[in-house]
Motif scaffolding. Sequence first.
Motif, PDB file in Angstrom:
ATOM      1  N   LEU A 183       0.813  -1.218   0.000  1.00  0.00           N
ATOM      2  CA  LEU A 183       0.000   0.000   0.000  1.00  0.00           C
ATOM      3  C   LEU A 183       0.848   1.271   0.000  1.00  0.00           C
ATOM      4  CD1 LEU A 183      -2.729  -1.150   2.539  1.00  0.00           C
ATOM      5  CD2 LEU A 183      -3.055  -0.744   0.087  1.00  0.00           C
ATOM      6  N   LYS A 184       1.886   1.300   0.815  1.00  0.00           N
ATOM      7  CA  LYS A 184       2.675   2.533   0.959  1.00  0.00           C
ATOM      8  C   LYS A 184       3.721   2.698  -0.142  1.00  0.00           C
ATOM      9  CE  LYS A 184       3.826   6.314   3.024  1.00  0.00           C
ATOM     10  NZ  LYS A 184       2.929   7.456   2.915  1.00  0.00           N
ATOM     11  N   GLU A 186       1.866   1.209  -4.034  1.00  0.00           N
ATOM     12  CA  GLU A 186       0.663   1.911  -4.479  1.00  0.00           C
ATOM     13  C   GLU A 186       0.636   3.373  -4.050  1.00  0.00           C
ATOM     14  OE1 GLU A 186      -2.903  -0.278  -3.539  1.00  0.00           O
ATOM     15  OE2 GLU A 186      -1.896  -2.186  -3.902  1.00  0.00           O
ATOM     16  N   GLN A 227      -0.105   4.898  -1.255  1.00  0.00           N
ATOM     17  CA  GLN A 227      -1.281   5.319  -0.488  1.00  0.00           C
ATOM     18  C   GLN A 227      -0.847   6.216   0.672  1.00  0.00           C
ATOM     19  OE1 GLN A 227      -4.614   4.541  -1.079  1.00  0.00           O
ATOM     20  NE2 GLN A 227      -3.849   3.740  -3.020  1.00  0.00           N
ATOM     21  N   LYS A 228      -1.772   7.014   1.166  1.00  0.00           N
ATOM     22  CA  LYS A 228      -1.483   7.917   2.288  1.00  0.00           C
ATOM     23  C   LYS A 228      -1.411   7.132   3.594  1.00  0.00           C
ATOM     24  CE  LYS A 228      -3.572  11.913   0.168  1.00  0.00           C
ATOM     25  NZ  LYS A 228      -2.791  13.098   0.222  1.00  0.00           N
ATOM     26  N   LEU A 235      -4.654   6.632   5.692  1.00  0.00           N
ATOM     27  CA  LEU A 235      -5.582   5.651   5.132  1.00  0.00           C
ATOM     28  C   LEU A 235      -5.114   4.222   5.396  1.00  0.00           C
ATOM     29  CD1 LEU A 235      -6.405   7.332   1.699  1.00  0.00           C
ATOM     30  CD2 LEU A 235      -7.838   7.243   3.747  1.00  0.00           C
ATOM     31  N   ILE A 236      -3.807   4.003   5.275  1.00  0.00           N
ATOM     32  CA  ILE A 236      -3.252   2.673   5.534  1.00  0.00           C
ATOM     33  C   ILE A 236      -3.449   2.297   7.000  1.00  0.00           C
ATOM     34  CG2 ILE A 236      -1.145   1.268   5.558  1.00  0.00           C
ATOM     35  CD1 ILE A 236      -0.121   3.106   3.276  1.00  0.00           C
ATOM     36  N   GLU A 240      -7.069   1.437   7.596  1.00  0.00           N
ATOM     37  CA  GLU A 240      -7.433   0.174   6.970  1.00  0.00           C
ATOM     38  C   GLU A 240      -6.857  -1.034   7.710  1.00  0.00           C
ATOM     39  OE1 GLU A 240      -6.751  -2.106   2.727  1.00  0.00           O
ATOM     40  OE2 GLU A 240      -7.030   0.072   2.684  1.00  0.00           O
TER      41      GLU A 240
END
Length: 93
Positions: free
Chosen positions: A47-48, A51, A53-54, A57-58, A61
Amino acid sequence: KGHWIENKSSNDWNADALAEIESDEFMMILEKCLGHLPETWRSVVSLKLLEDQKTDLICKELDITPSNLWVIIHRAKLKLRDCLEKNWFLDNV
């Protein structure tokens, strides 16, 4: 005793090996190395780092704190580096 352990230092990566990072073979090795990580670590790295991602948000989630996320990233990078060196870069030097 205040000295570095020689065999624990990172290796220099060959420029030719770095140029091959986008190859299918490298991606297979990376997937293999990611597969050796604990599930949460794999999710955080994916994710980090893959992708982009912030952090907030991670953390939401995966139900982890931001400081835990950064510890996981640090530890995962060390494990991935070791795995990649053993299975890719040192084989291609």
